[in-house]
Design an enzyme around this catalytic site. Structure first.
Site, PDB file in Angstrom:
ATOM      1  CG  HIS A  99      -0.342  -4.637  -3.731  1.00 48.90           C
ATOM      2  ND1 HIS A  99      -1.163  -4.767  -4.820  1.00 48.90           N
ATOM      3  CD2 HIS A  99      -0.938  -3.702  -2.931  1.00 48.90           C
ATOM      4  CE1 HIS A  99      -2.197  -3.968  -4.693  1.00 48.90           C
ATOM      5  NE2 HIS A  99      -2.075  -3.301  -3.548  1.00 48.90           N
TER       6      HIS A  99
ATOM      7  CB  CYS B 224      -3.565  -5.545  -8.885  1.00 48.88           C
ATOM      8  SG  CYS B 224      -2.121  -4.629  -8.255  1.00 48.88           S
TER       9      CYS B 224
ATOM     10  CB  CYS C 147       1.530  -6.380  -8.746  1.00 48.83           C
ATOM     11  SG  CYS C 147       1.242  -5.743  -7.070  1.00 48.83           S
TER      12      CYS C 147
ATOM     13  CD  GLU D 149       1.562  -9.278  -6.197  1.00 50.59           C
ATOM     14  OE1 GLU D 149       0.593  -9.758  -6.804  1.00 50.59           O
ATOM     15  OE2 GLU D 149       1.424  -8.564  -5.182  1.00 50.59           O
TER      16      GLU D 149
END
Length: 178
Positions: free
Chosen positions: A71, A101, A104, A73
């Site tokens: 992701h 999420c 993360c 992040e």
């Protein structure tokens, strides 16, 4: 939707400067999100900043990297840790175009990210305020200062446009088969 950010945990010394700086960095995260969309990835972009200097910038890459944890992040946290030569990232602010999420937020907590600024809420899996309140509920040994949403309409539009194009392309493919 609103572009007036909400802050939690502690007030900031000069809210007007923070908002100006937050918008500046979020616009850079939006560039990363658009670049990510051009690669066919879900357009989420992020930047990691320390002392008003860019440390790392990136976007979602799970498809291209064959890595479900890639992701935006996580990408900028990994790069930032490598650049700063430390798995802890105190004094940093992470800007991301979509509310993070659970995975993360967990990574941000372990990295000791000081502050998170997010663009648009994620009503399906947002772990900051939409679905969960991780990192701000006082239950863990580290808390993250949160500001968001910032540039919500712009961040939301990037995602909506991406998925709209995907649906149109899928519809065309289905119609060709008929």
């Amino acid at each position: 939707m609103t572009d007036t950010p909400r802050s939690t945990n502690t007030p900031f010394p000069s809210h007007n400067n923070i908002v100006k700086e937050d918008k500046k960095w979020m616009r850079i995260a939006l560039i990363a999100a658009r670049e990510t969309a051009a690669k066919g990835e879900v357009p989420v972009g992020a930047v990691l900043v320390k002392e008003n200097k860019l440390i790392s910038r990136g976007g979602n890459s799970p498809i291209g990297l064959h890595d479900p944890t890639a992701h935006a992040e996580i990408v900028v946290i990994r790069a930032g840790a490598s650049i700063l030569n430390n798995y802890r990232l105190p004094g940093t602010t992470l800007y991301v175009t979509l509310e993070p999420c659970i995975m993360c937020v967990g990574a941000m907590l372990h990295a000791r990210i000081n502050r998170l600024v997010y663009g648009t809420p994620d009503p399906k899996s947002g772990a900051i305020s939409s679905v969960y309140n991780i990192g701000t509920d006082g239950l863990l040994n580290h808390n993250i200062k949160i500001t968001g949403p910032v540039l919500e309409n712009e961040c939301s539009s990037v995602l909506k446009n991406f998925f709209s194009k995907k649906r149109k392309a899928l519809k065309c493919i289905k119609e060709e088969k008929i």
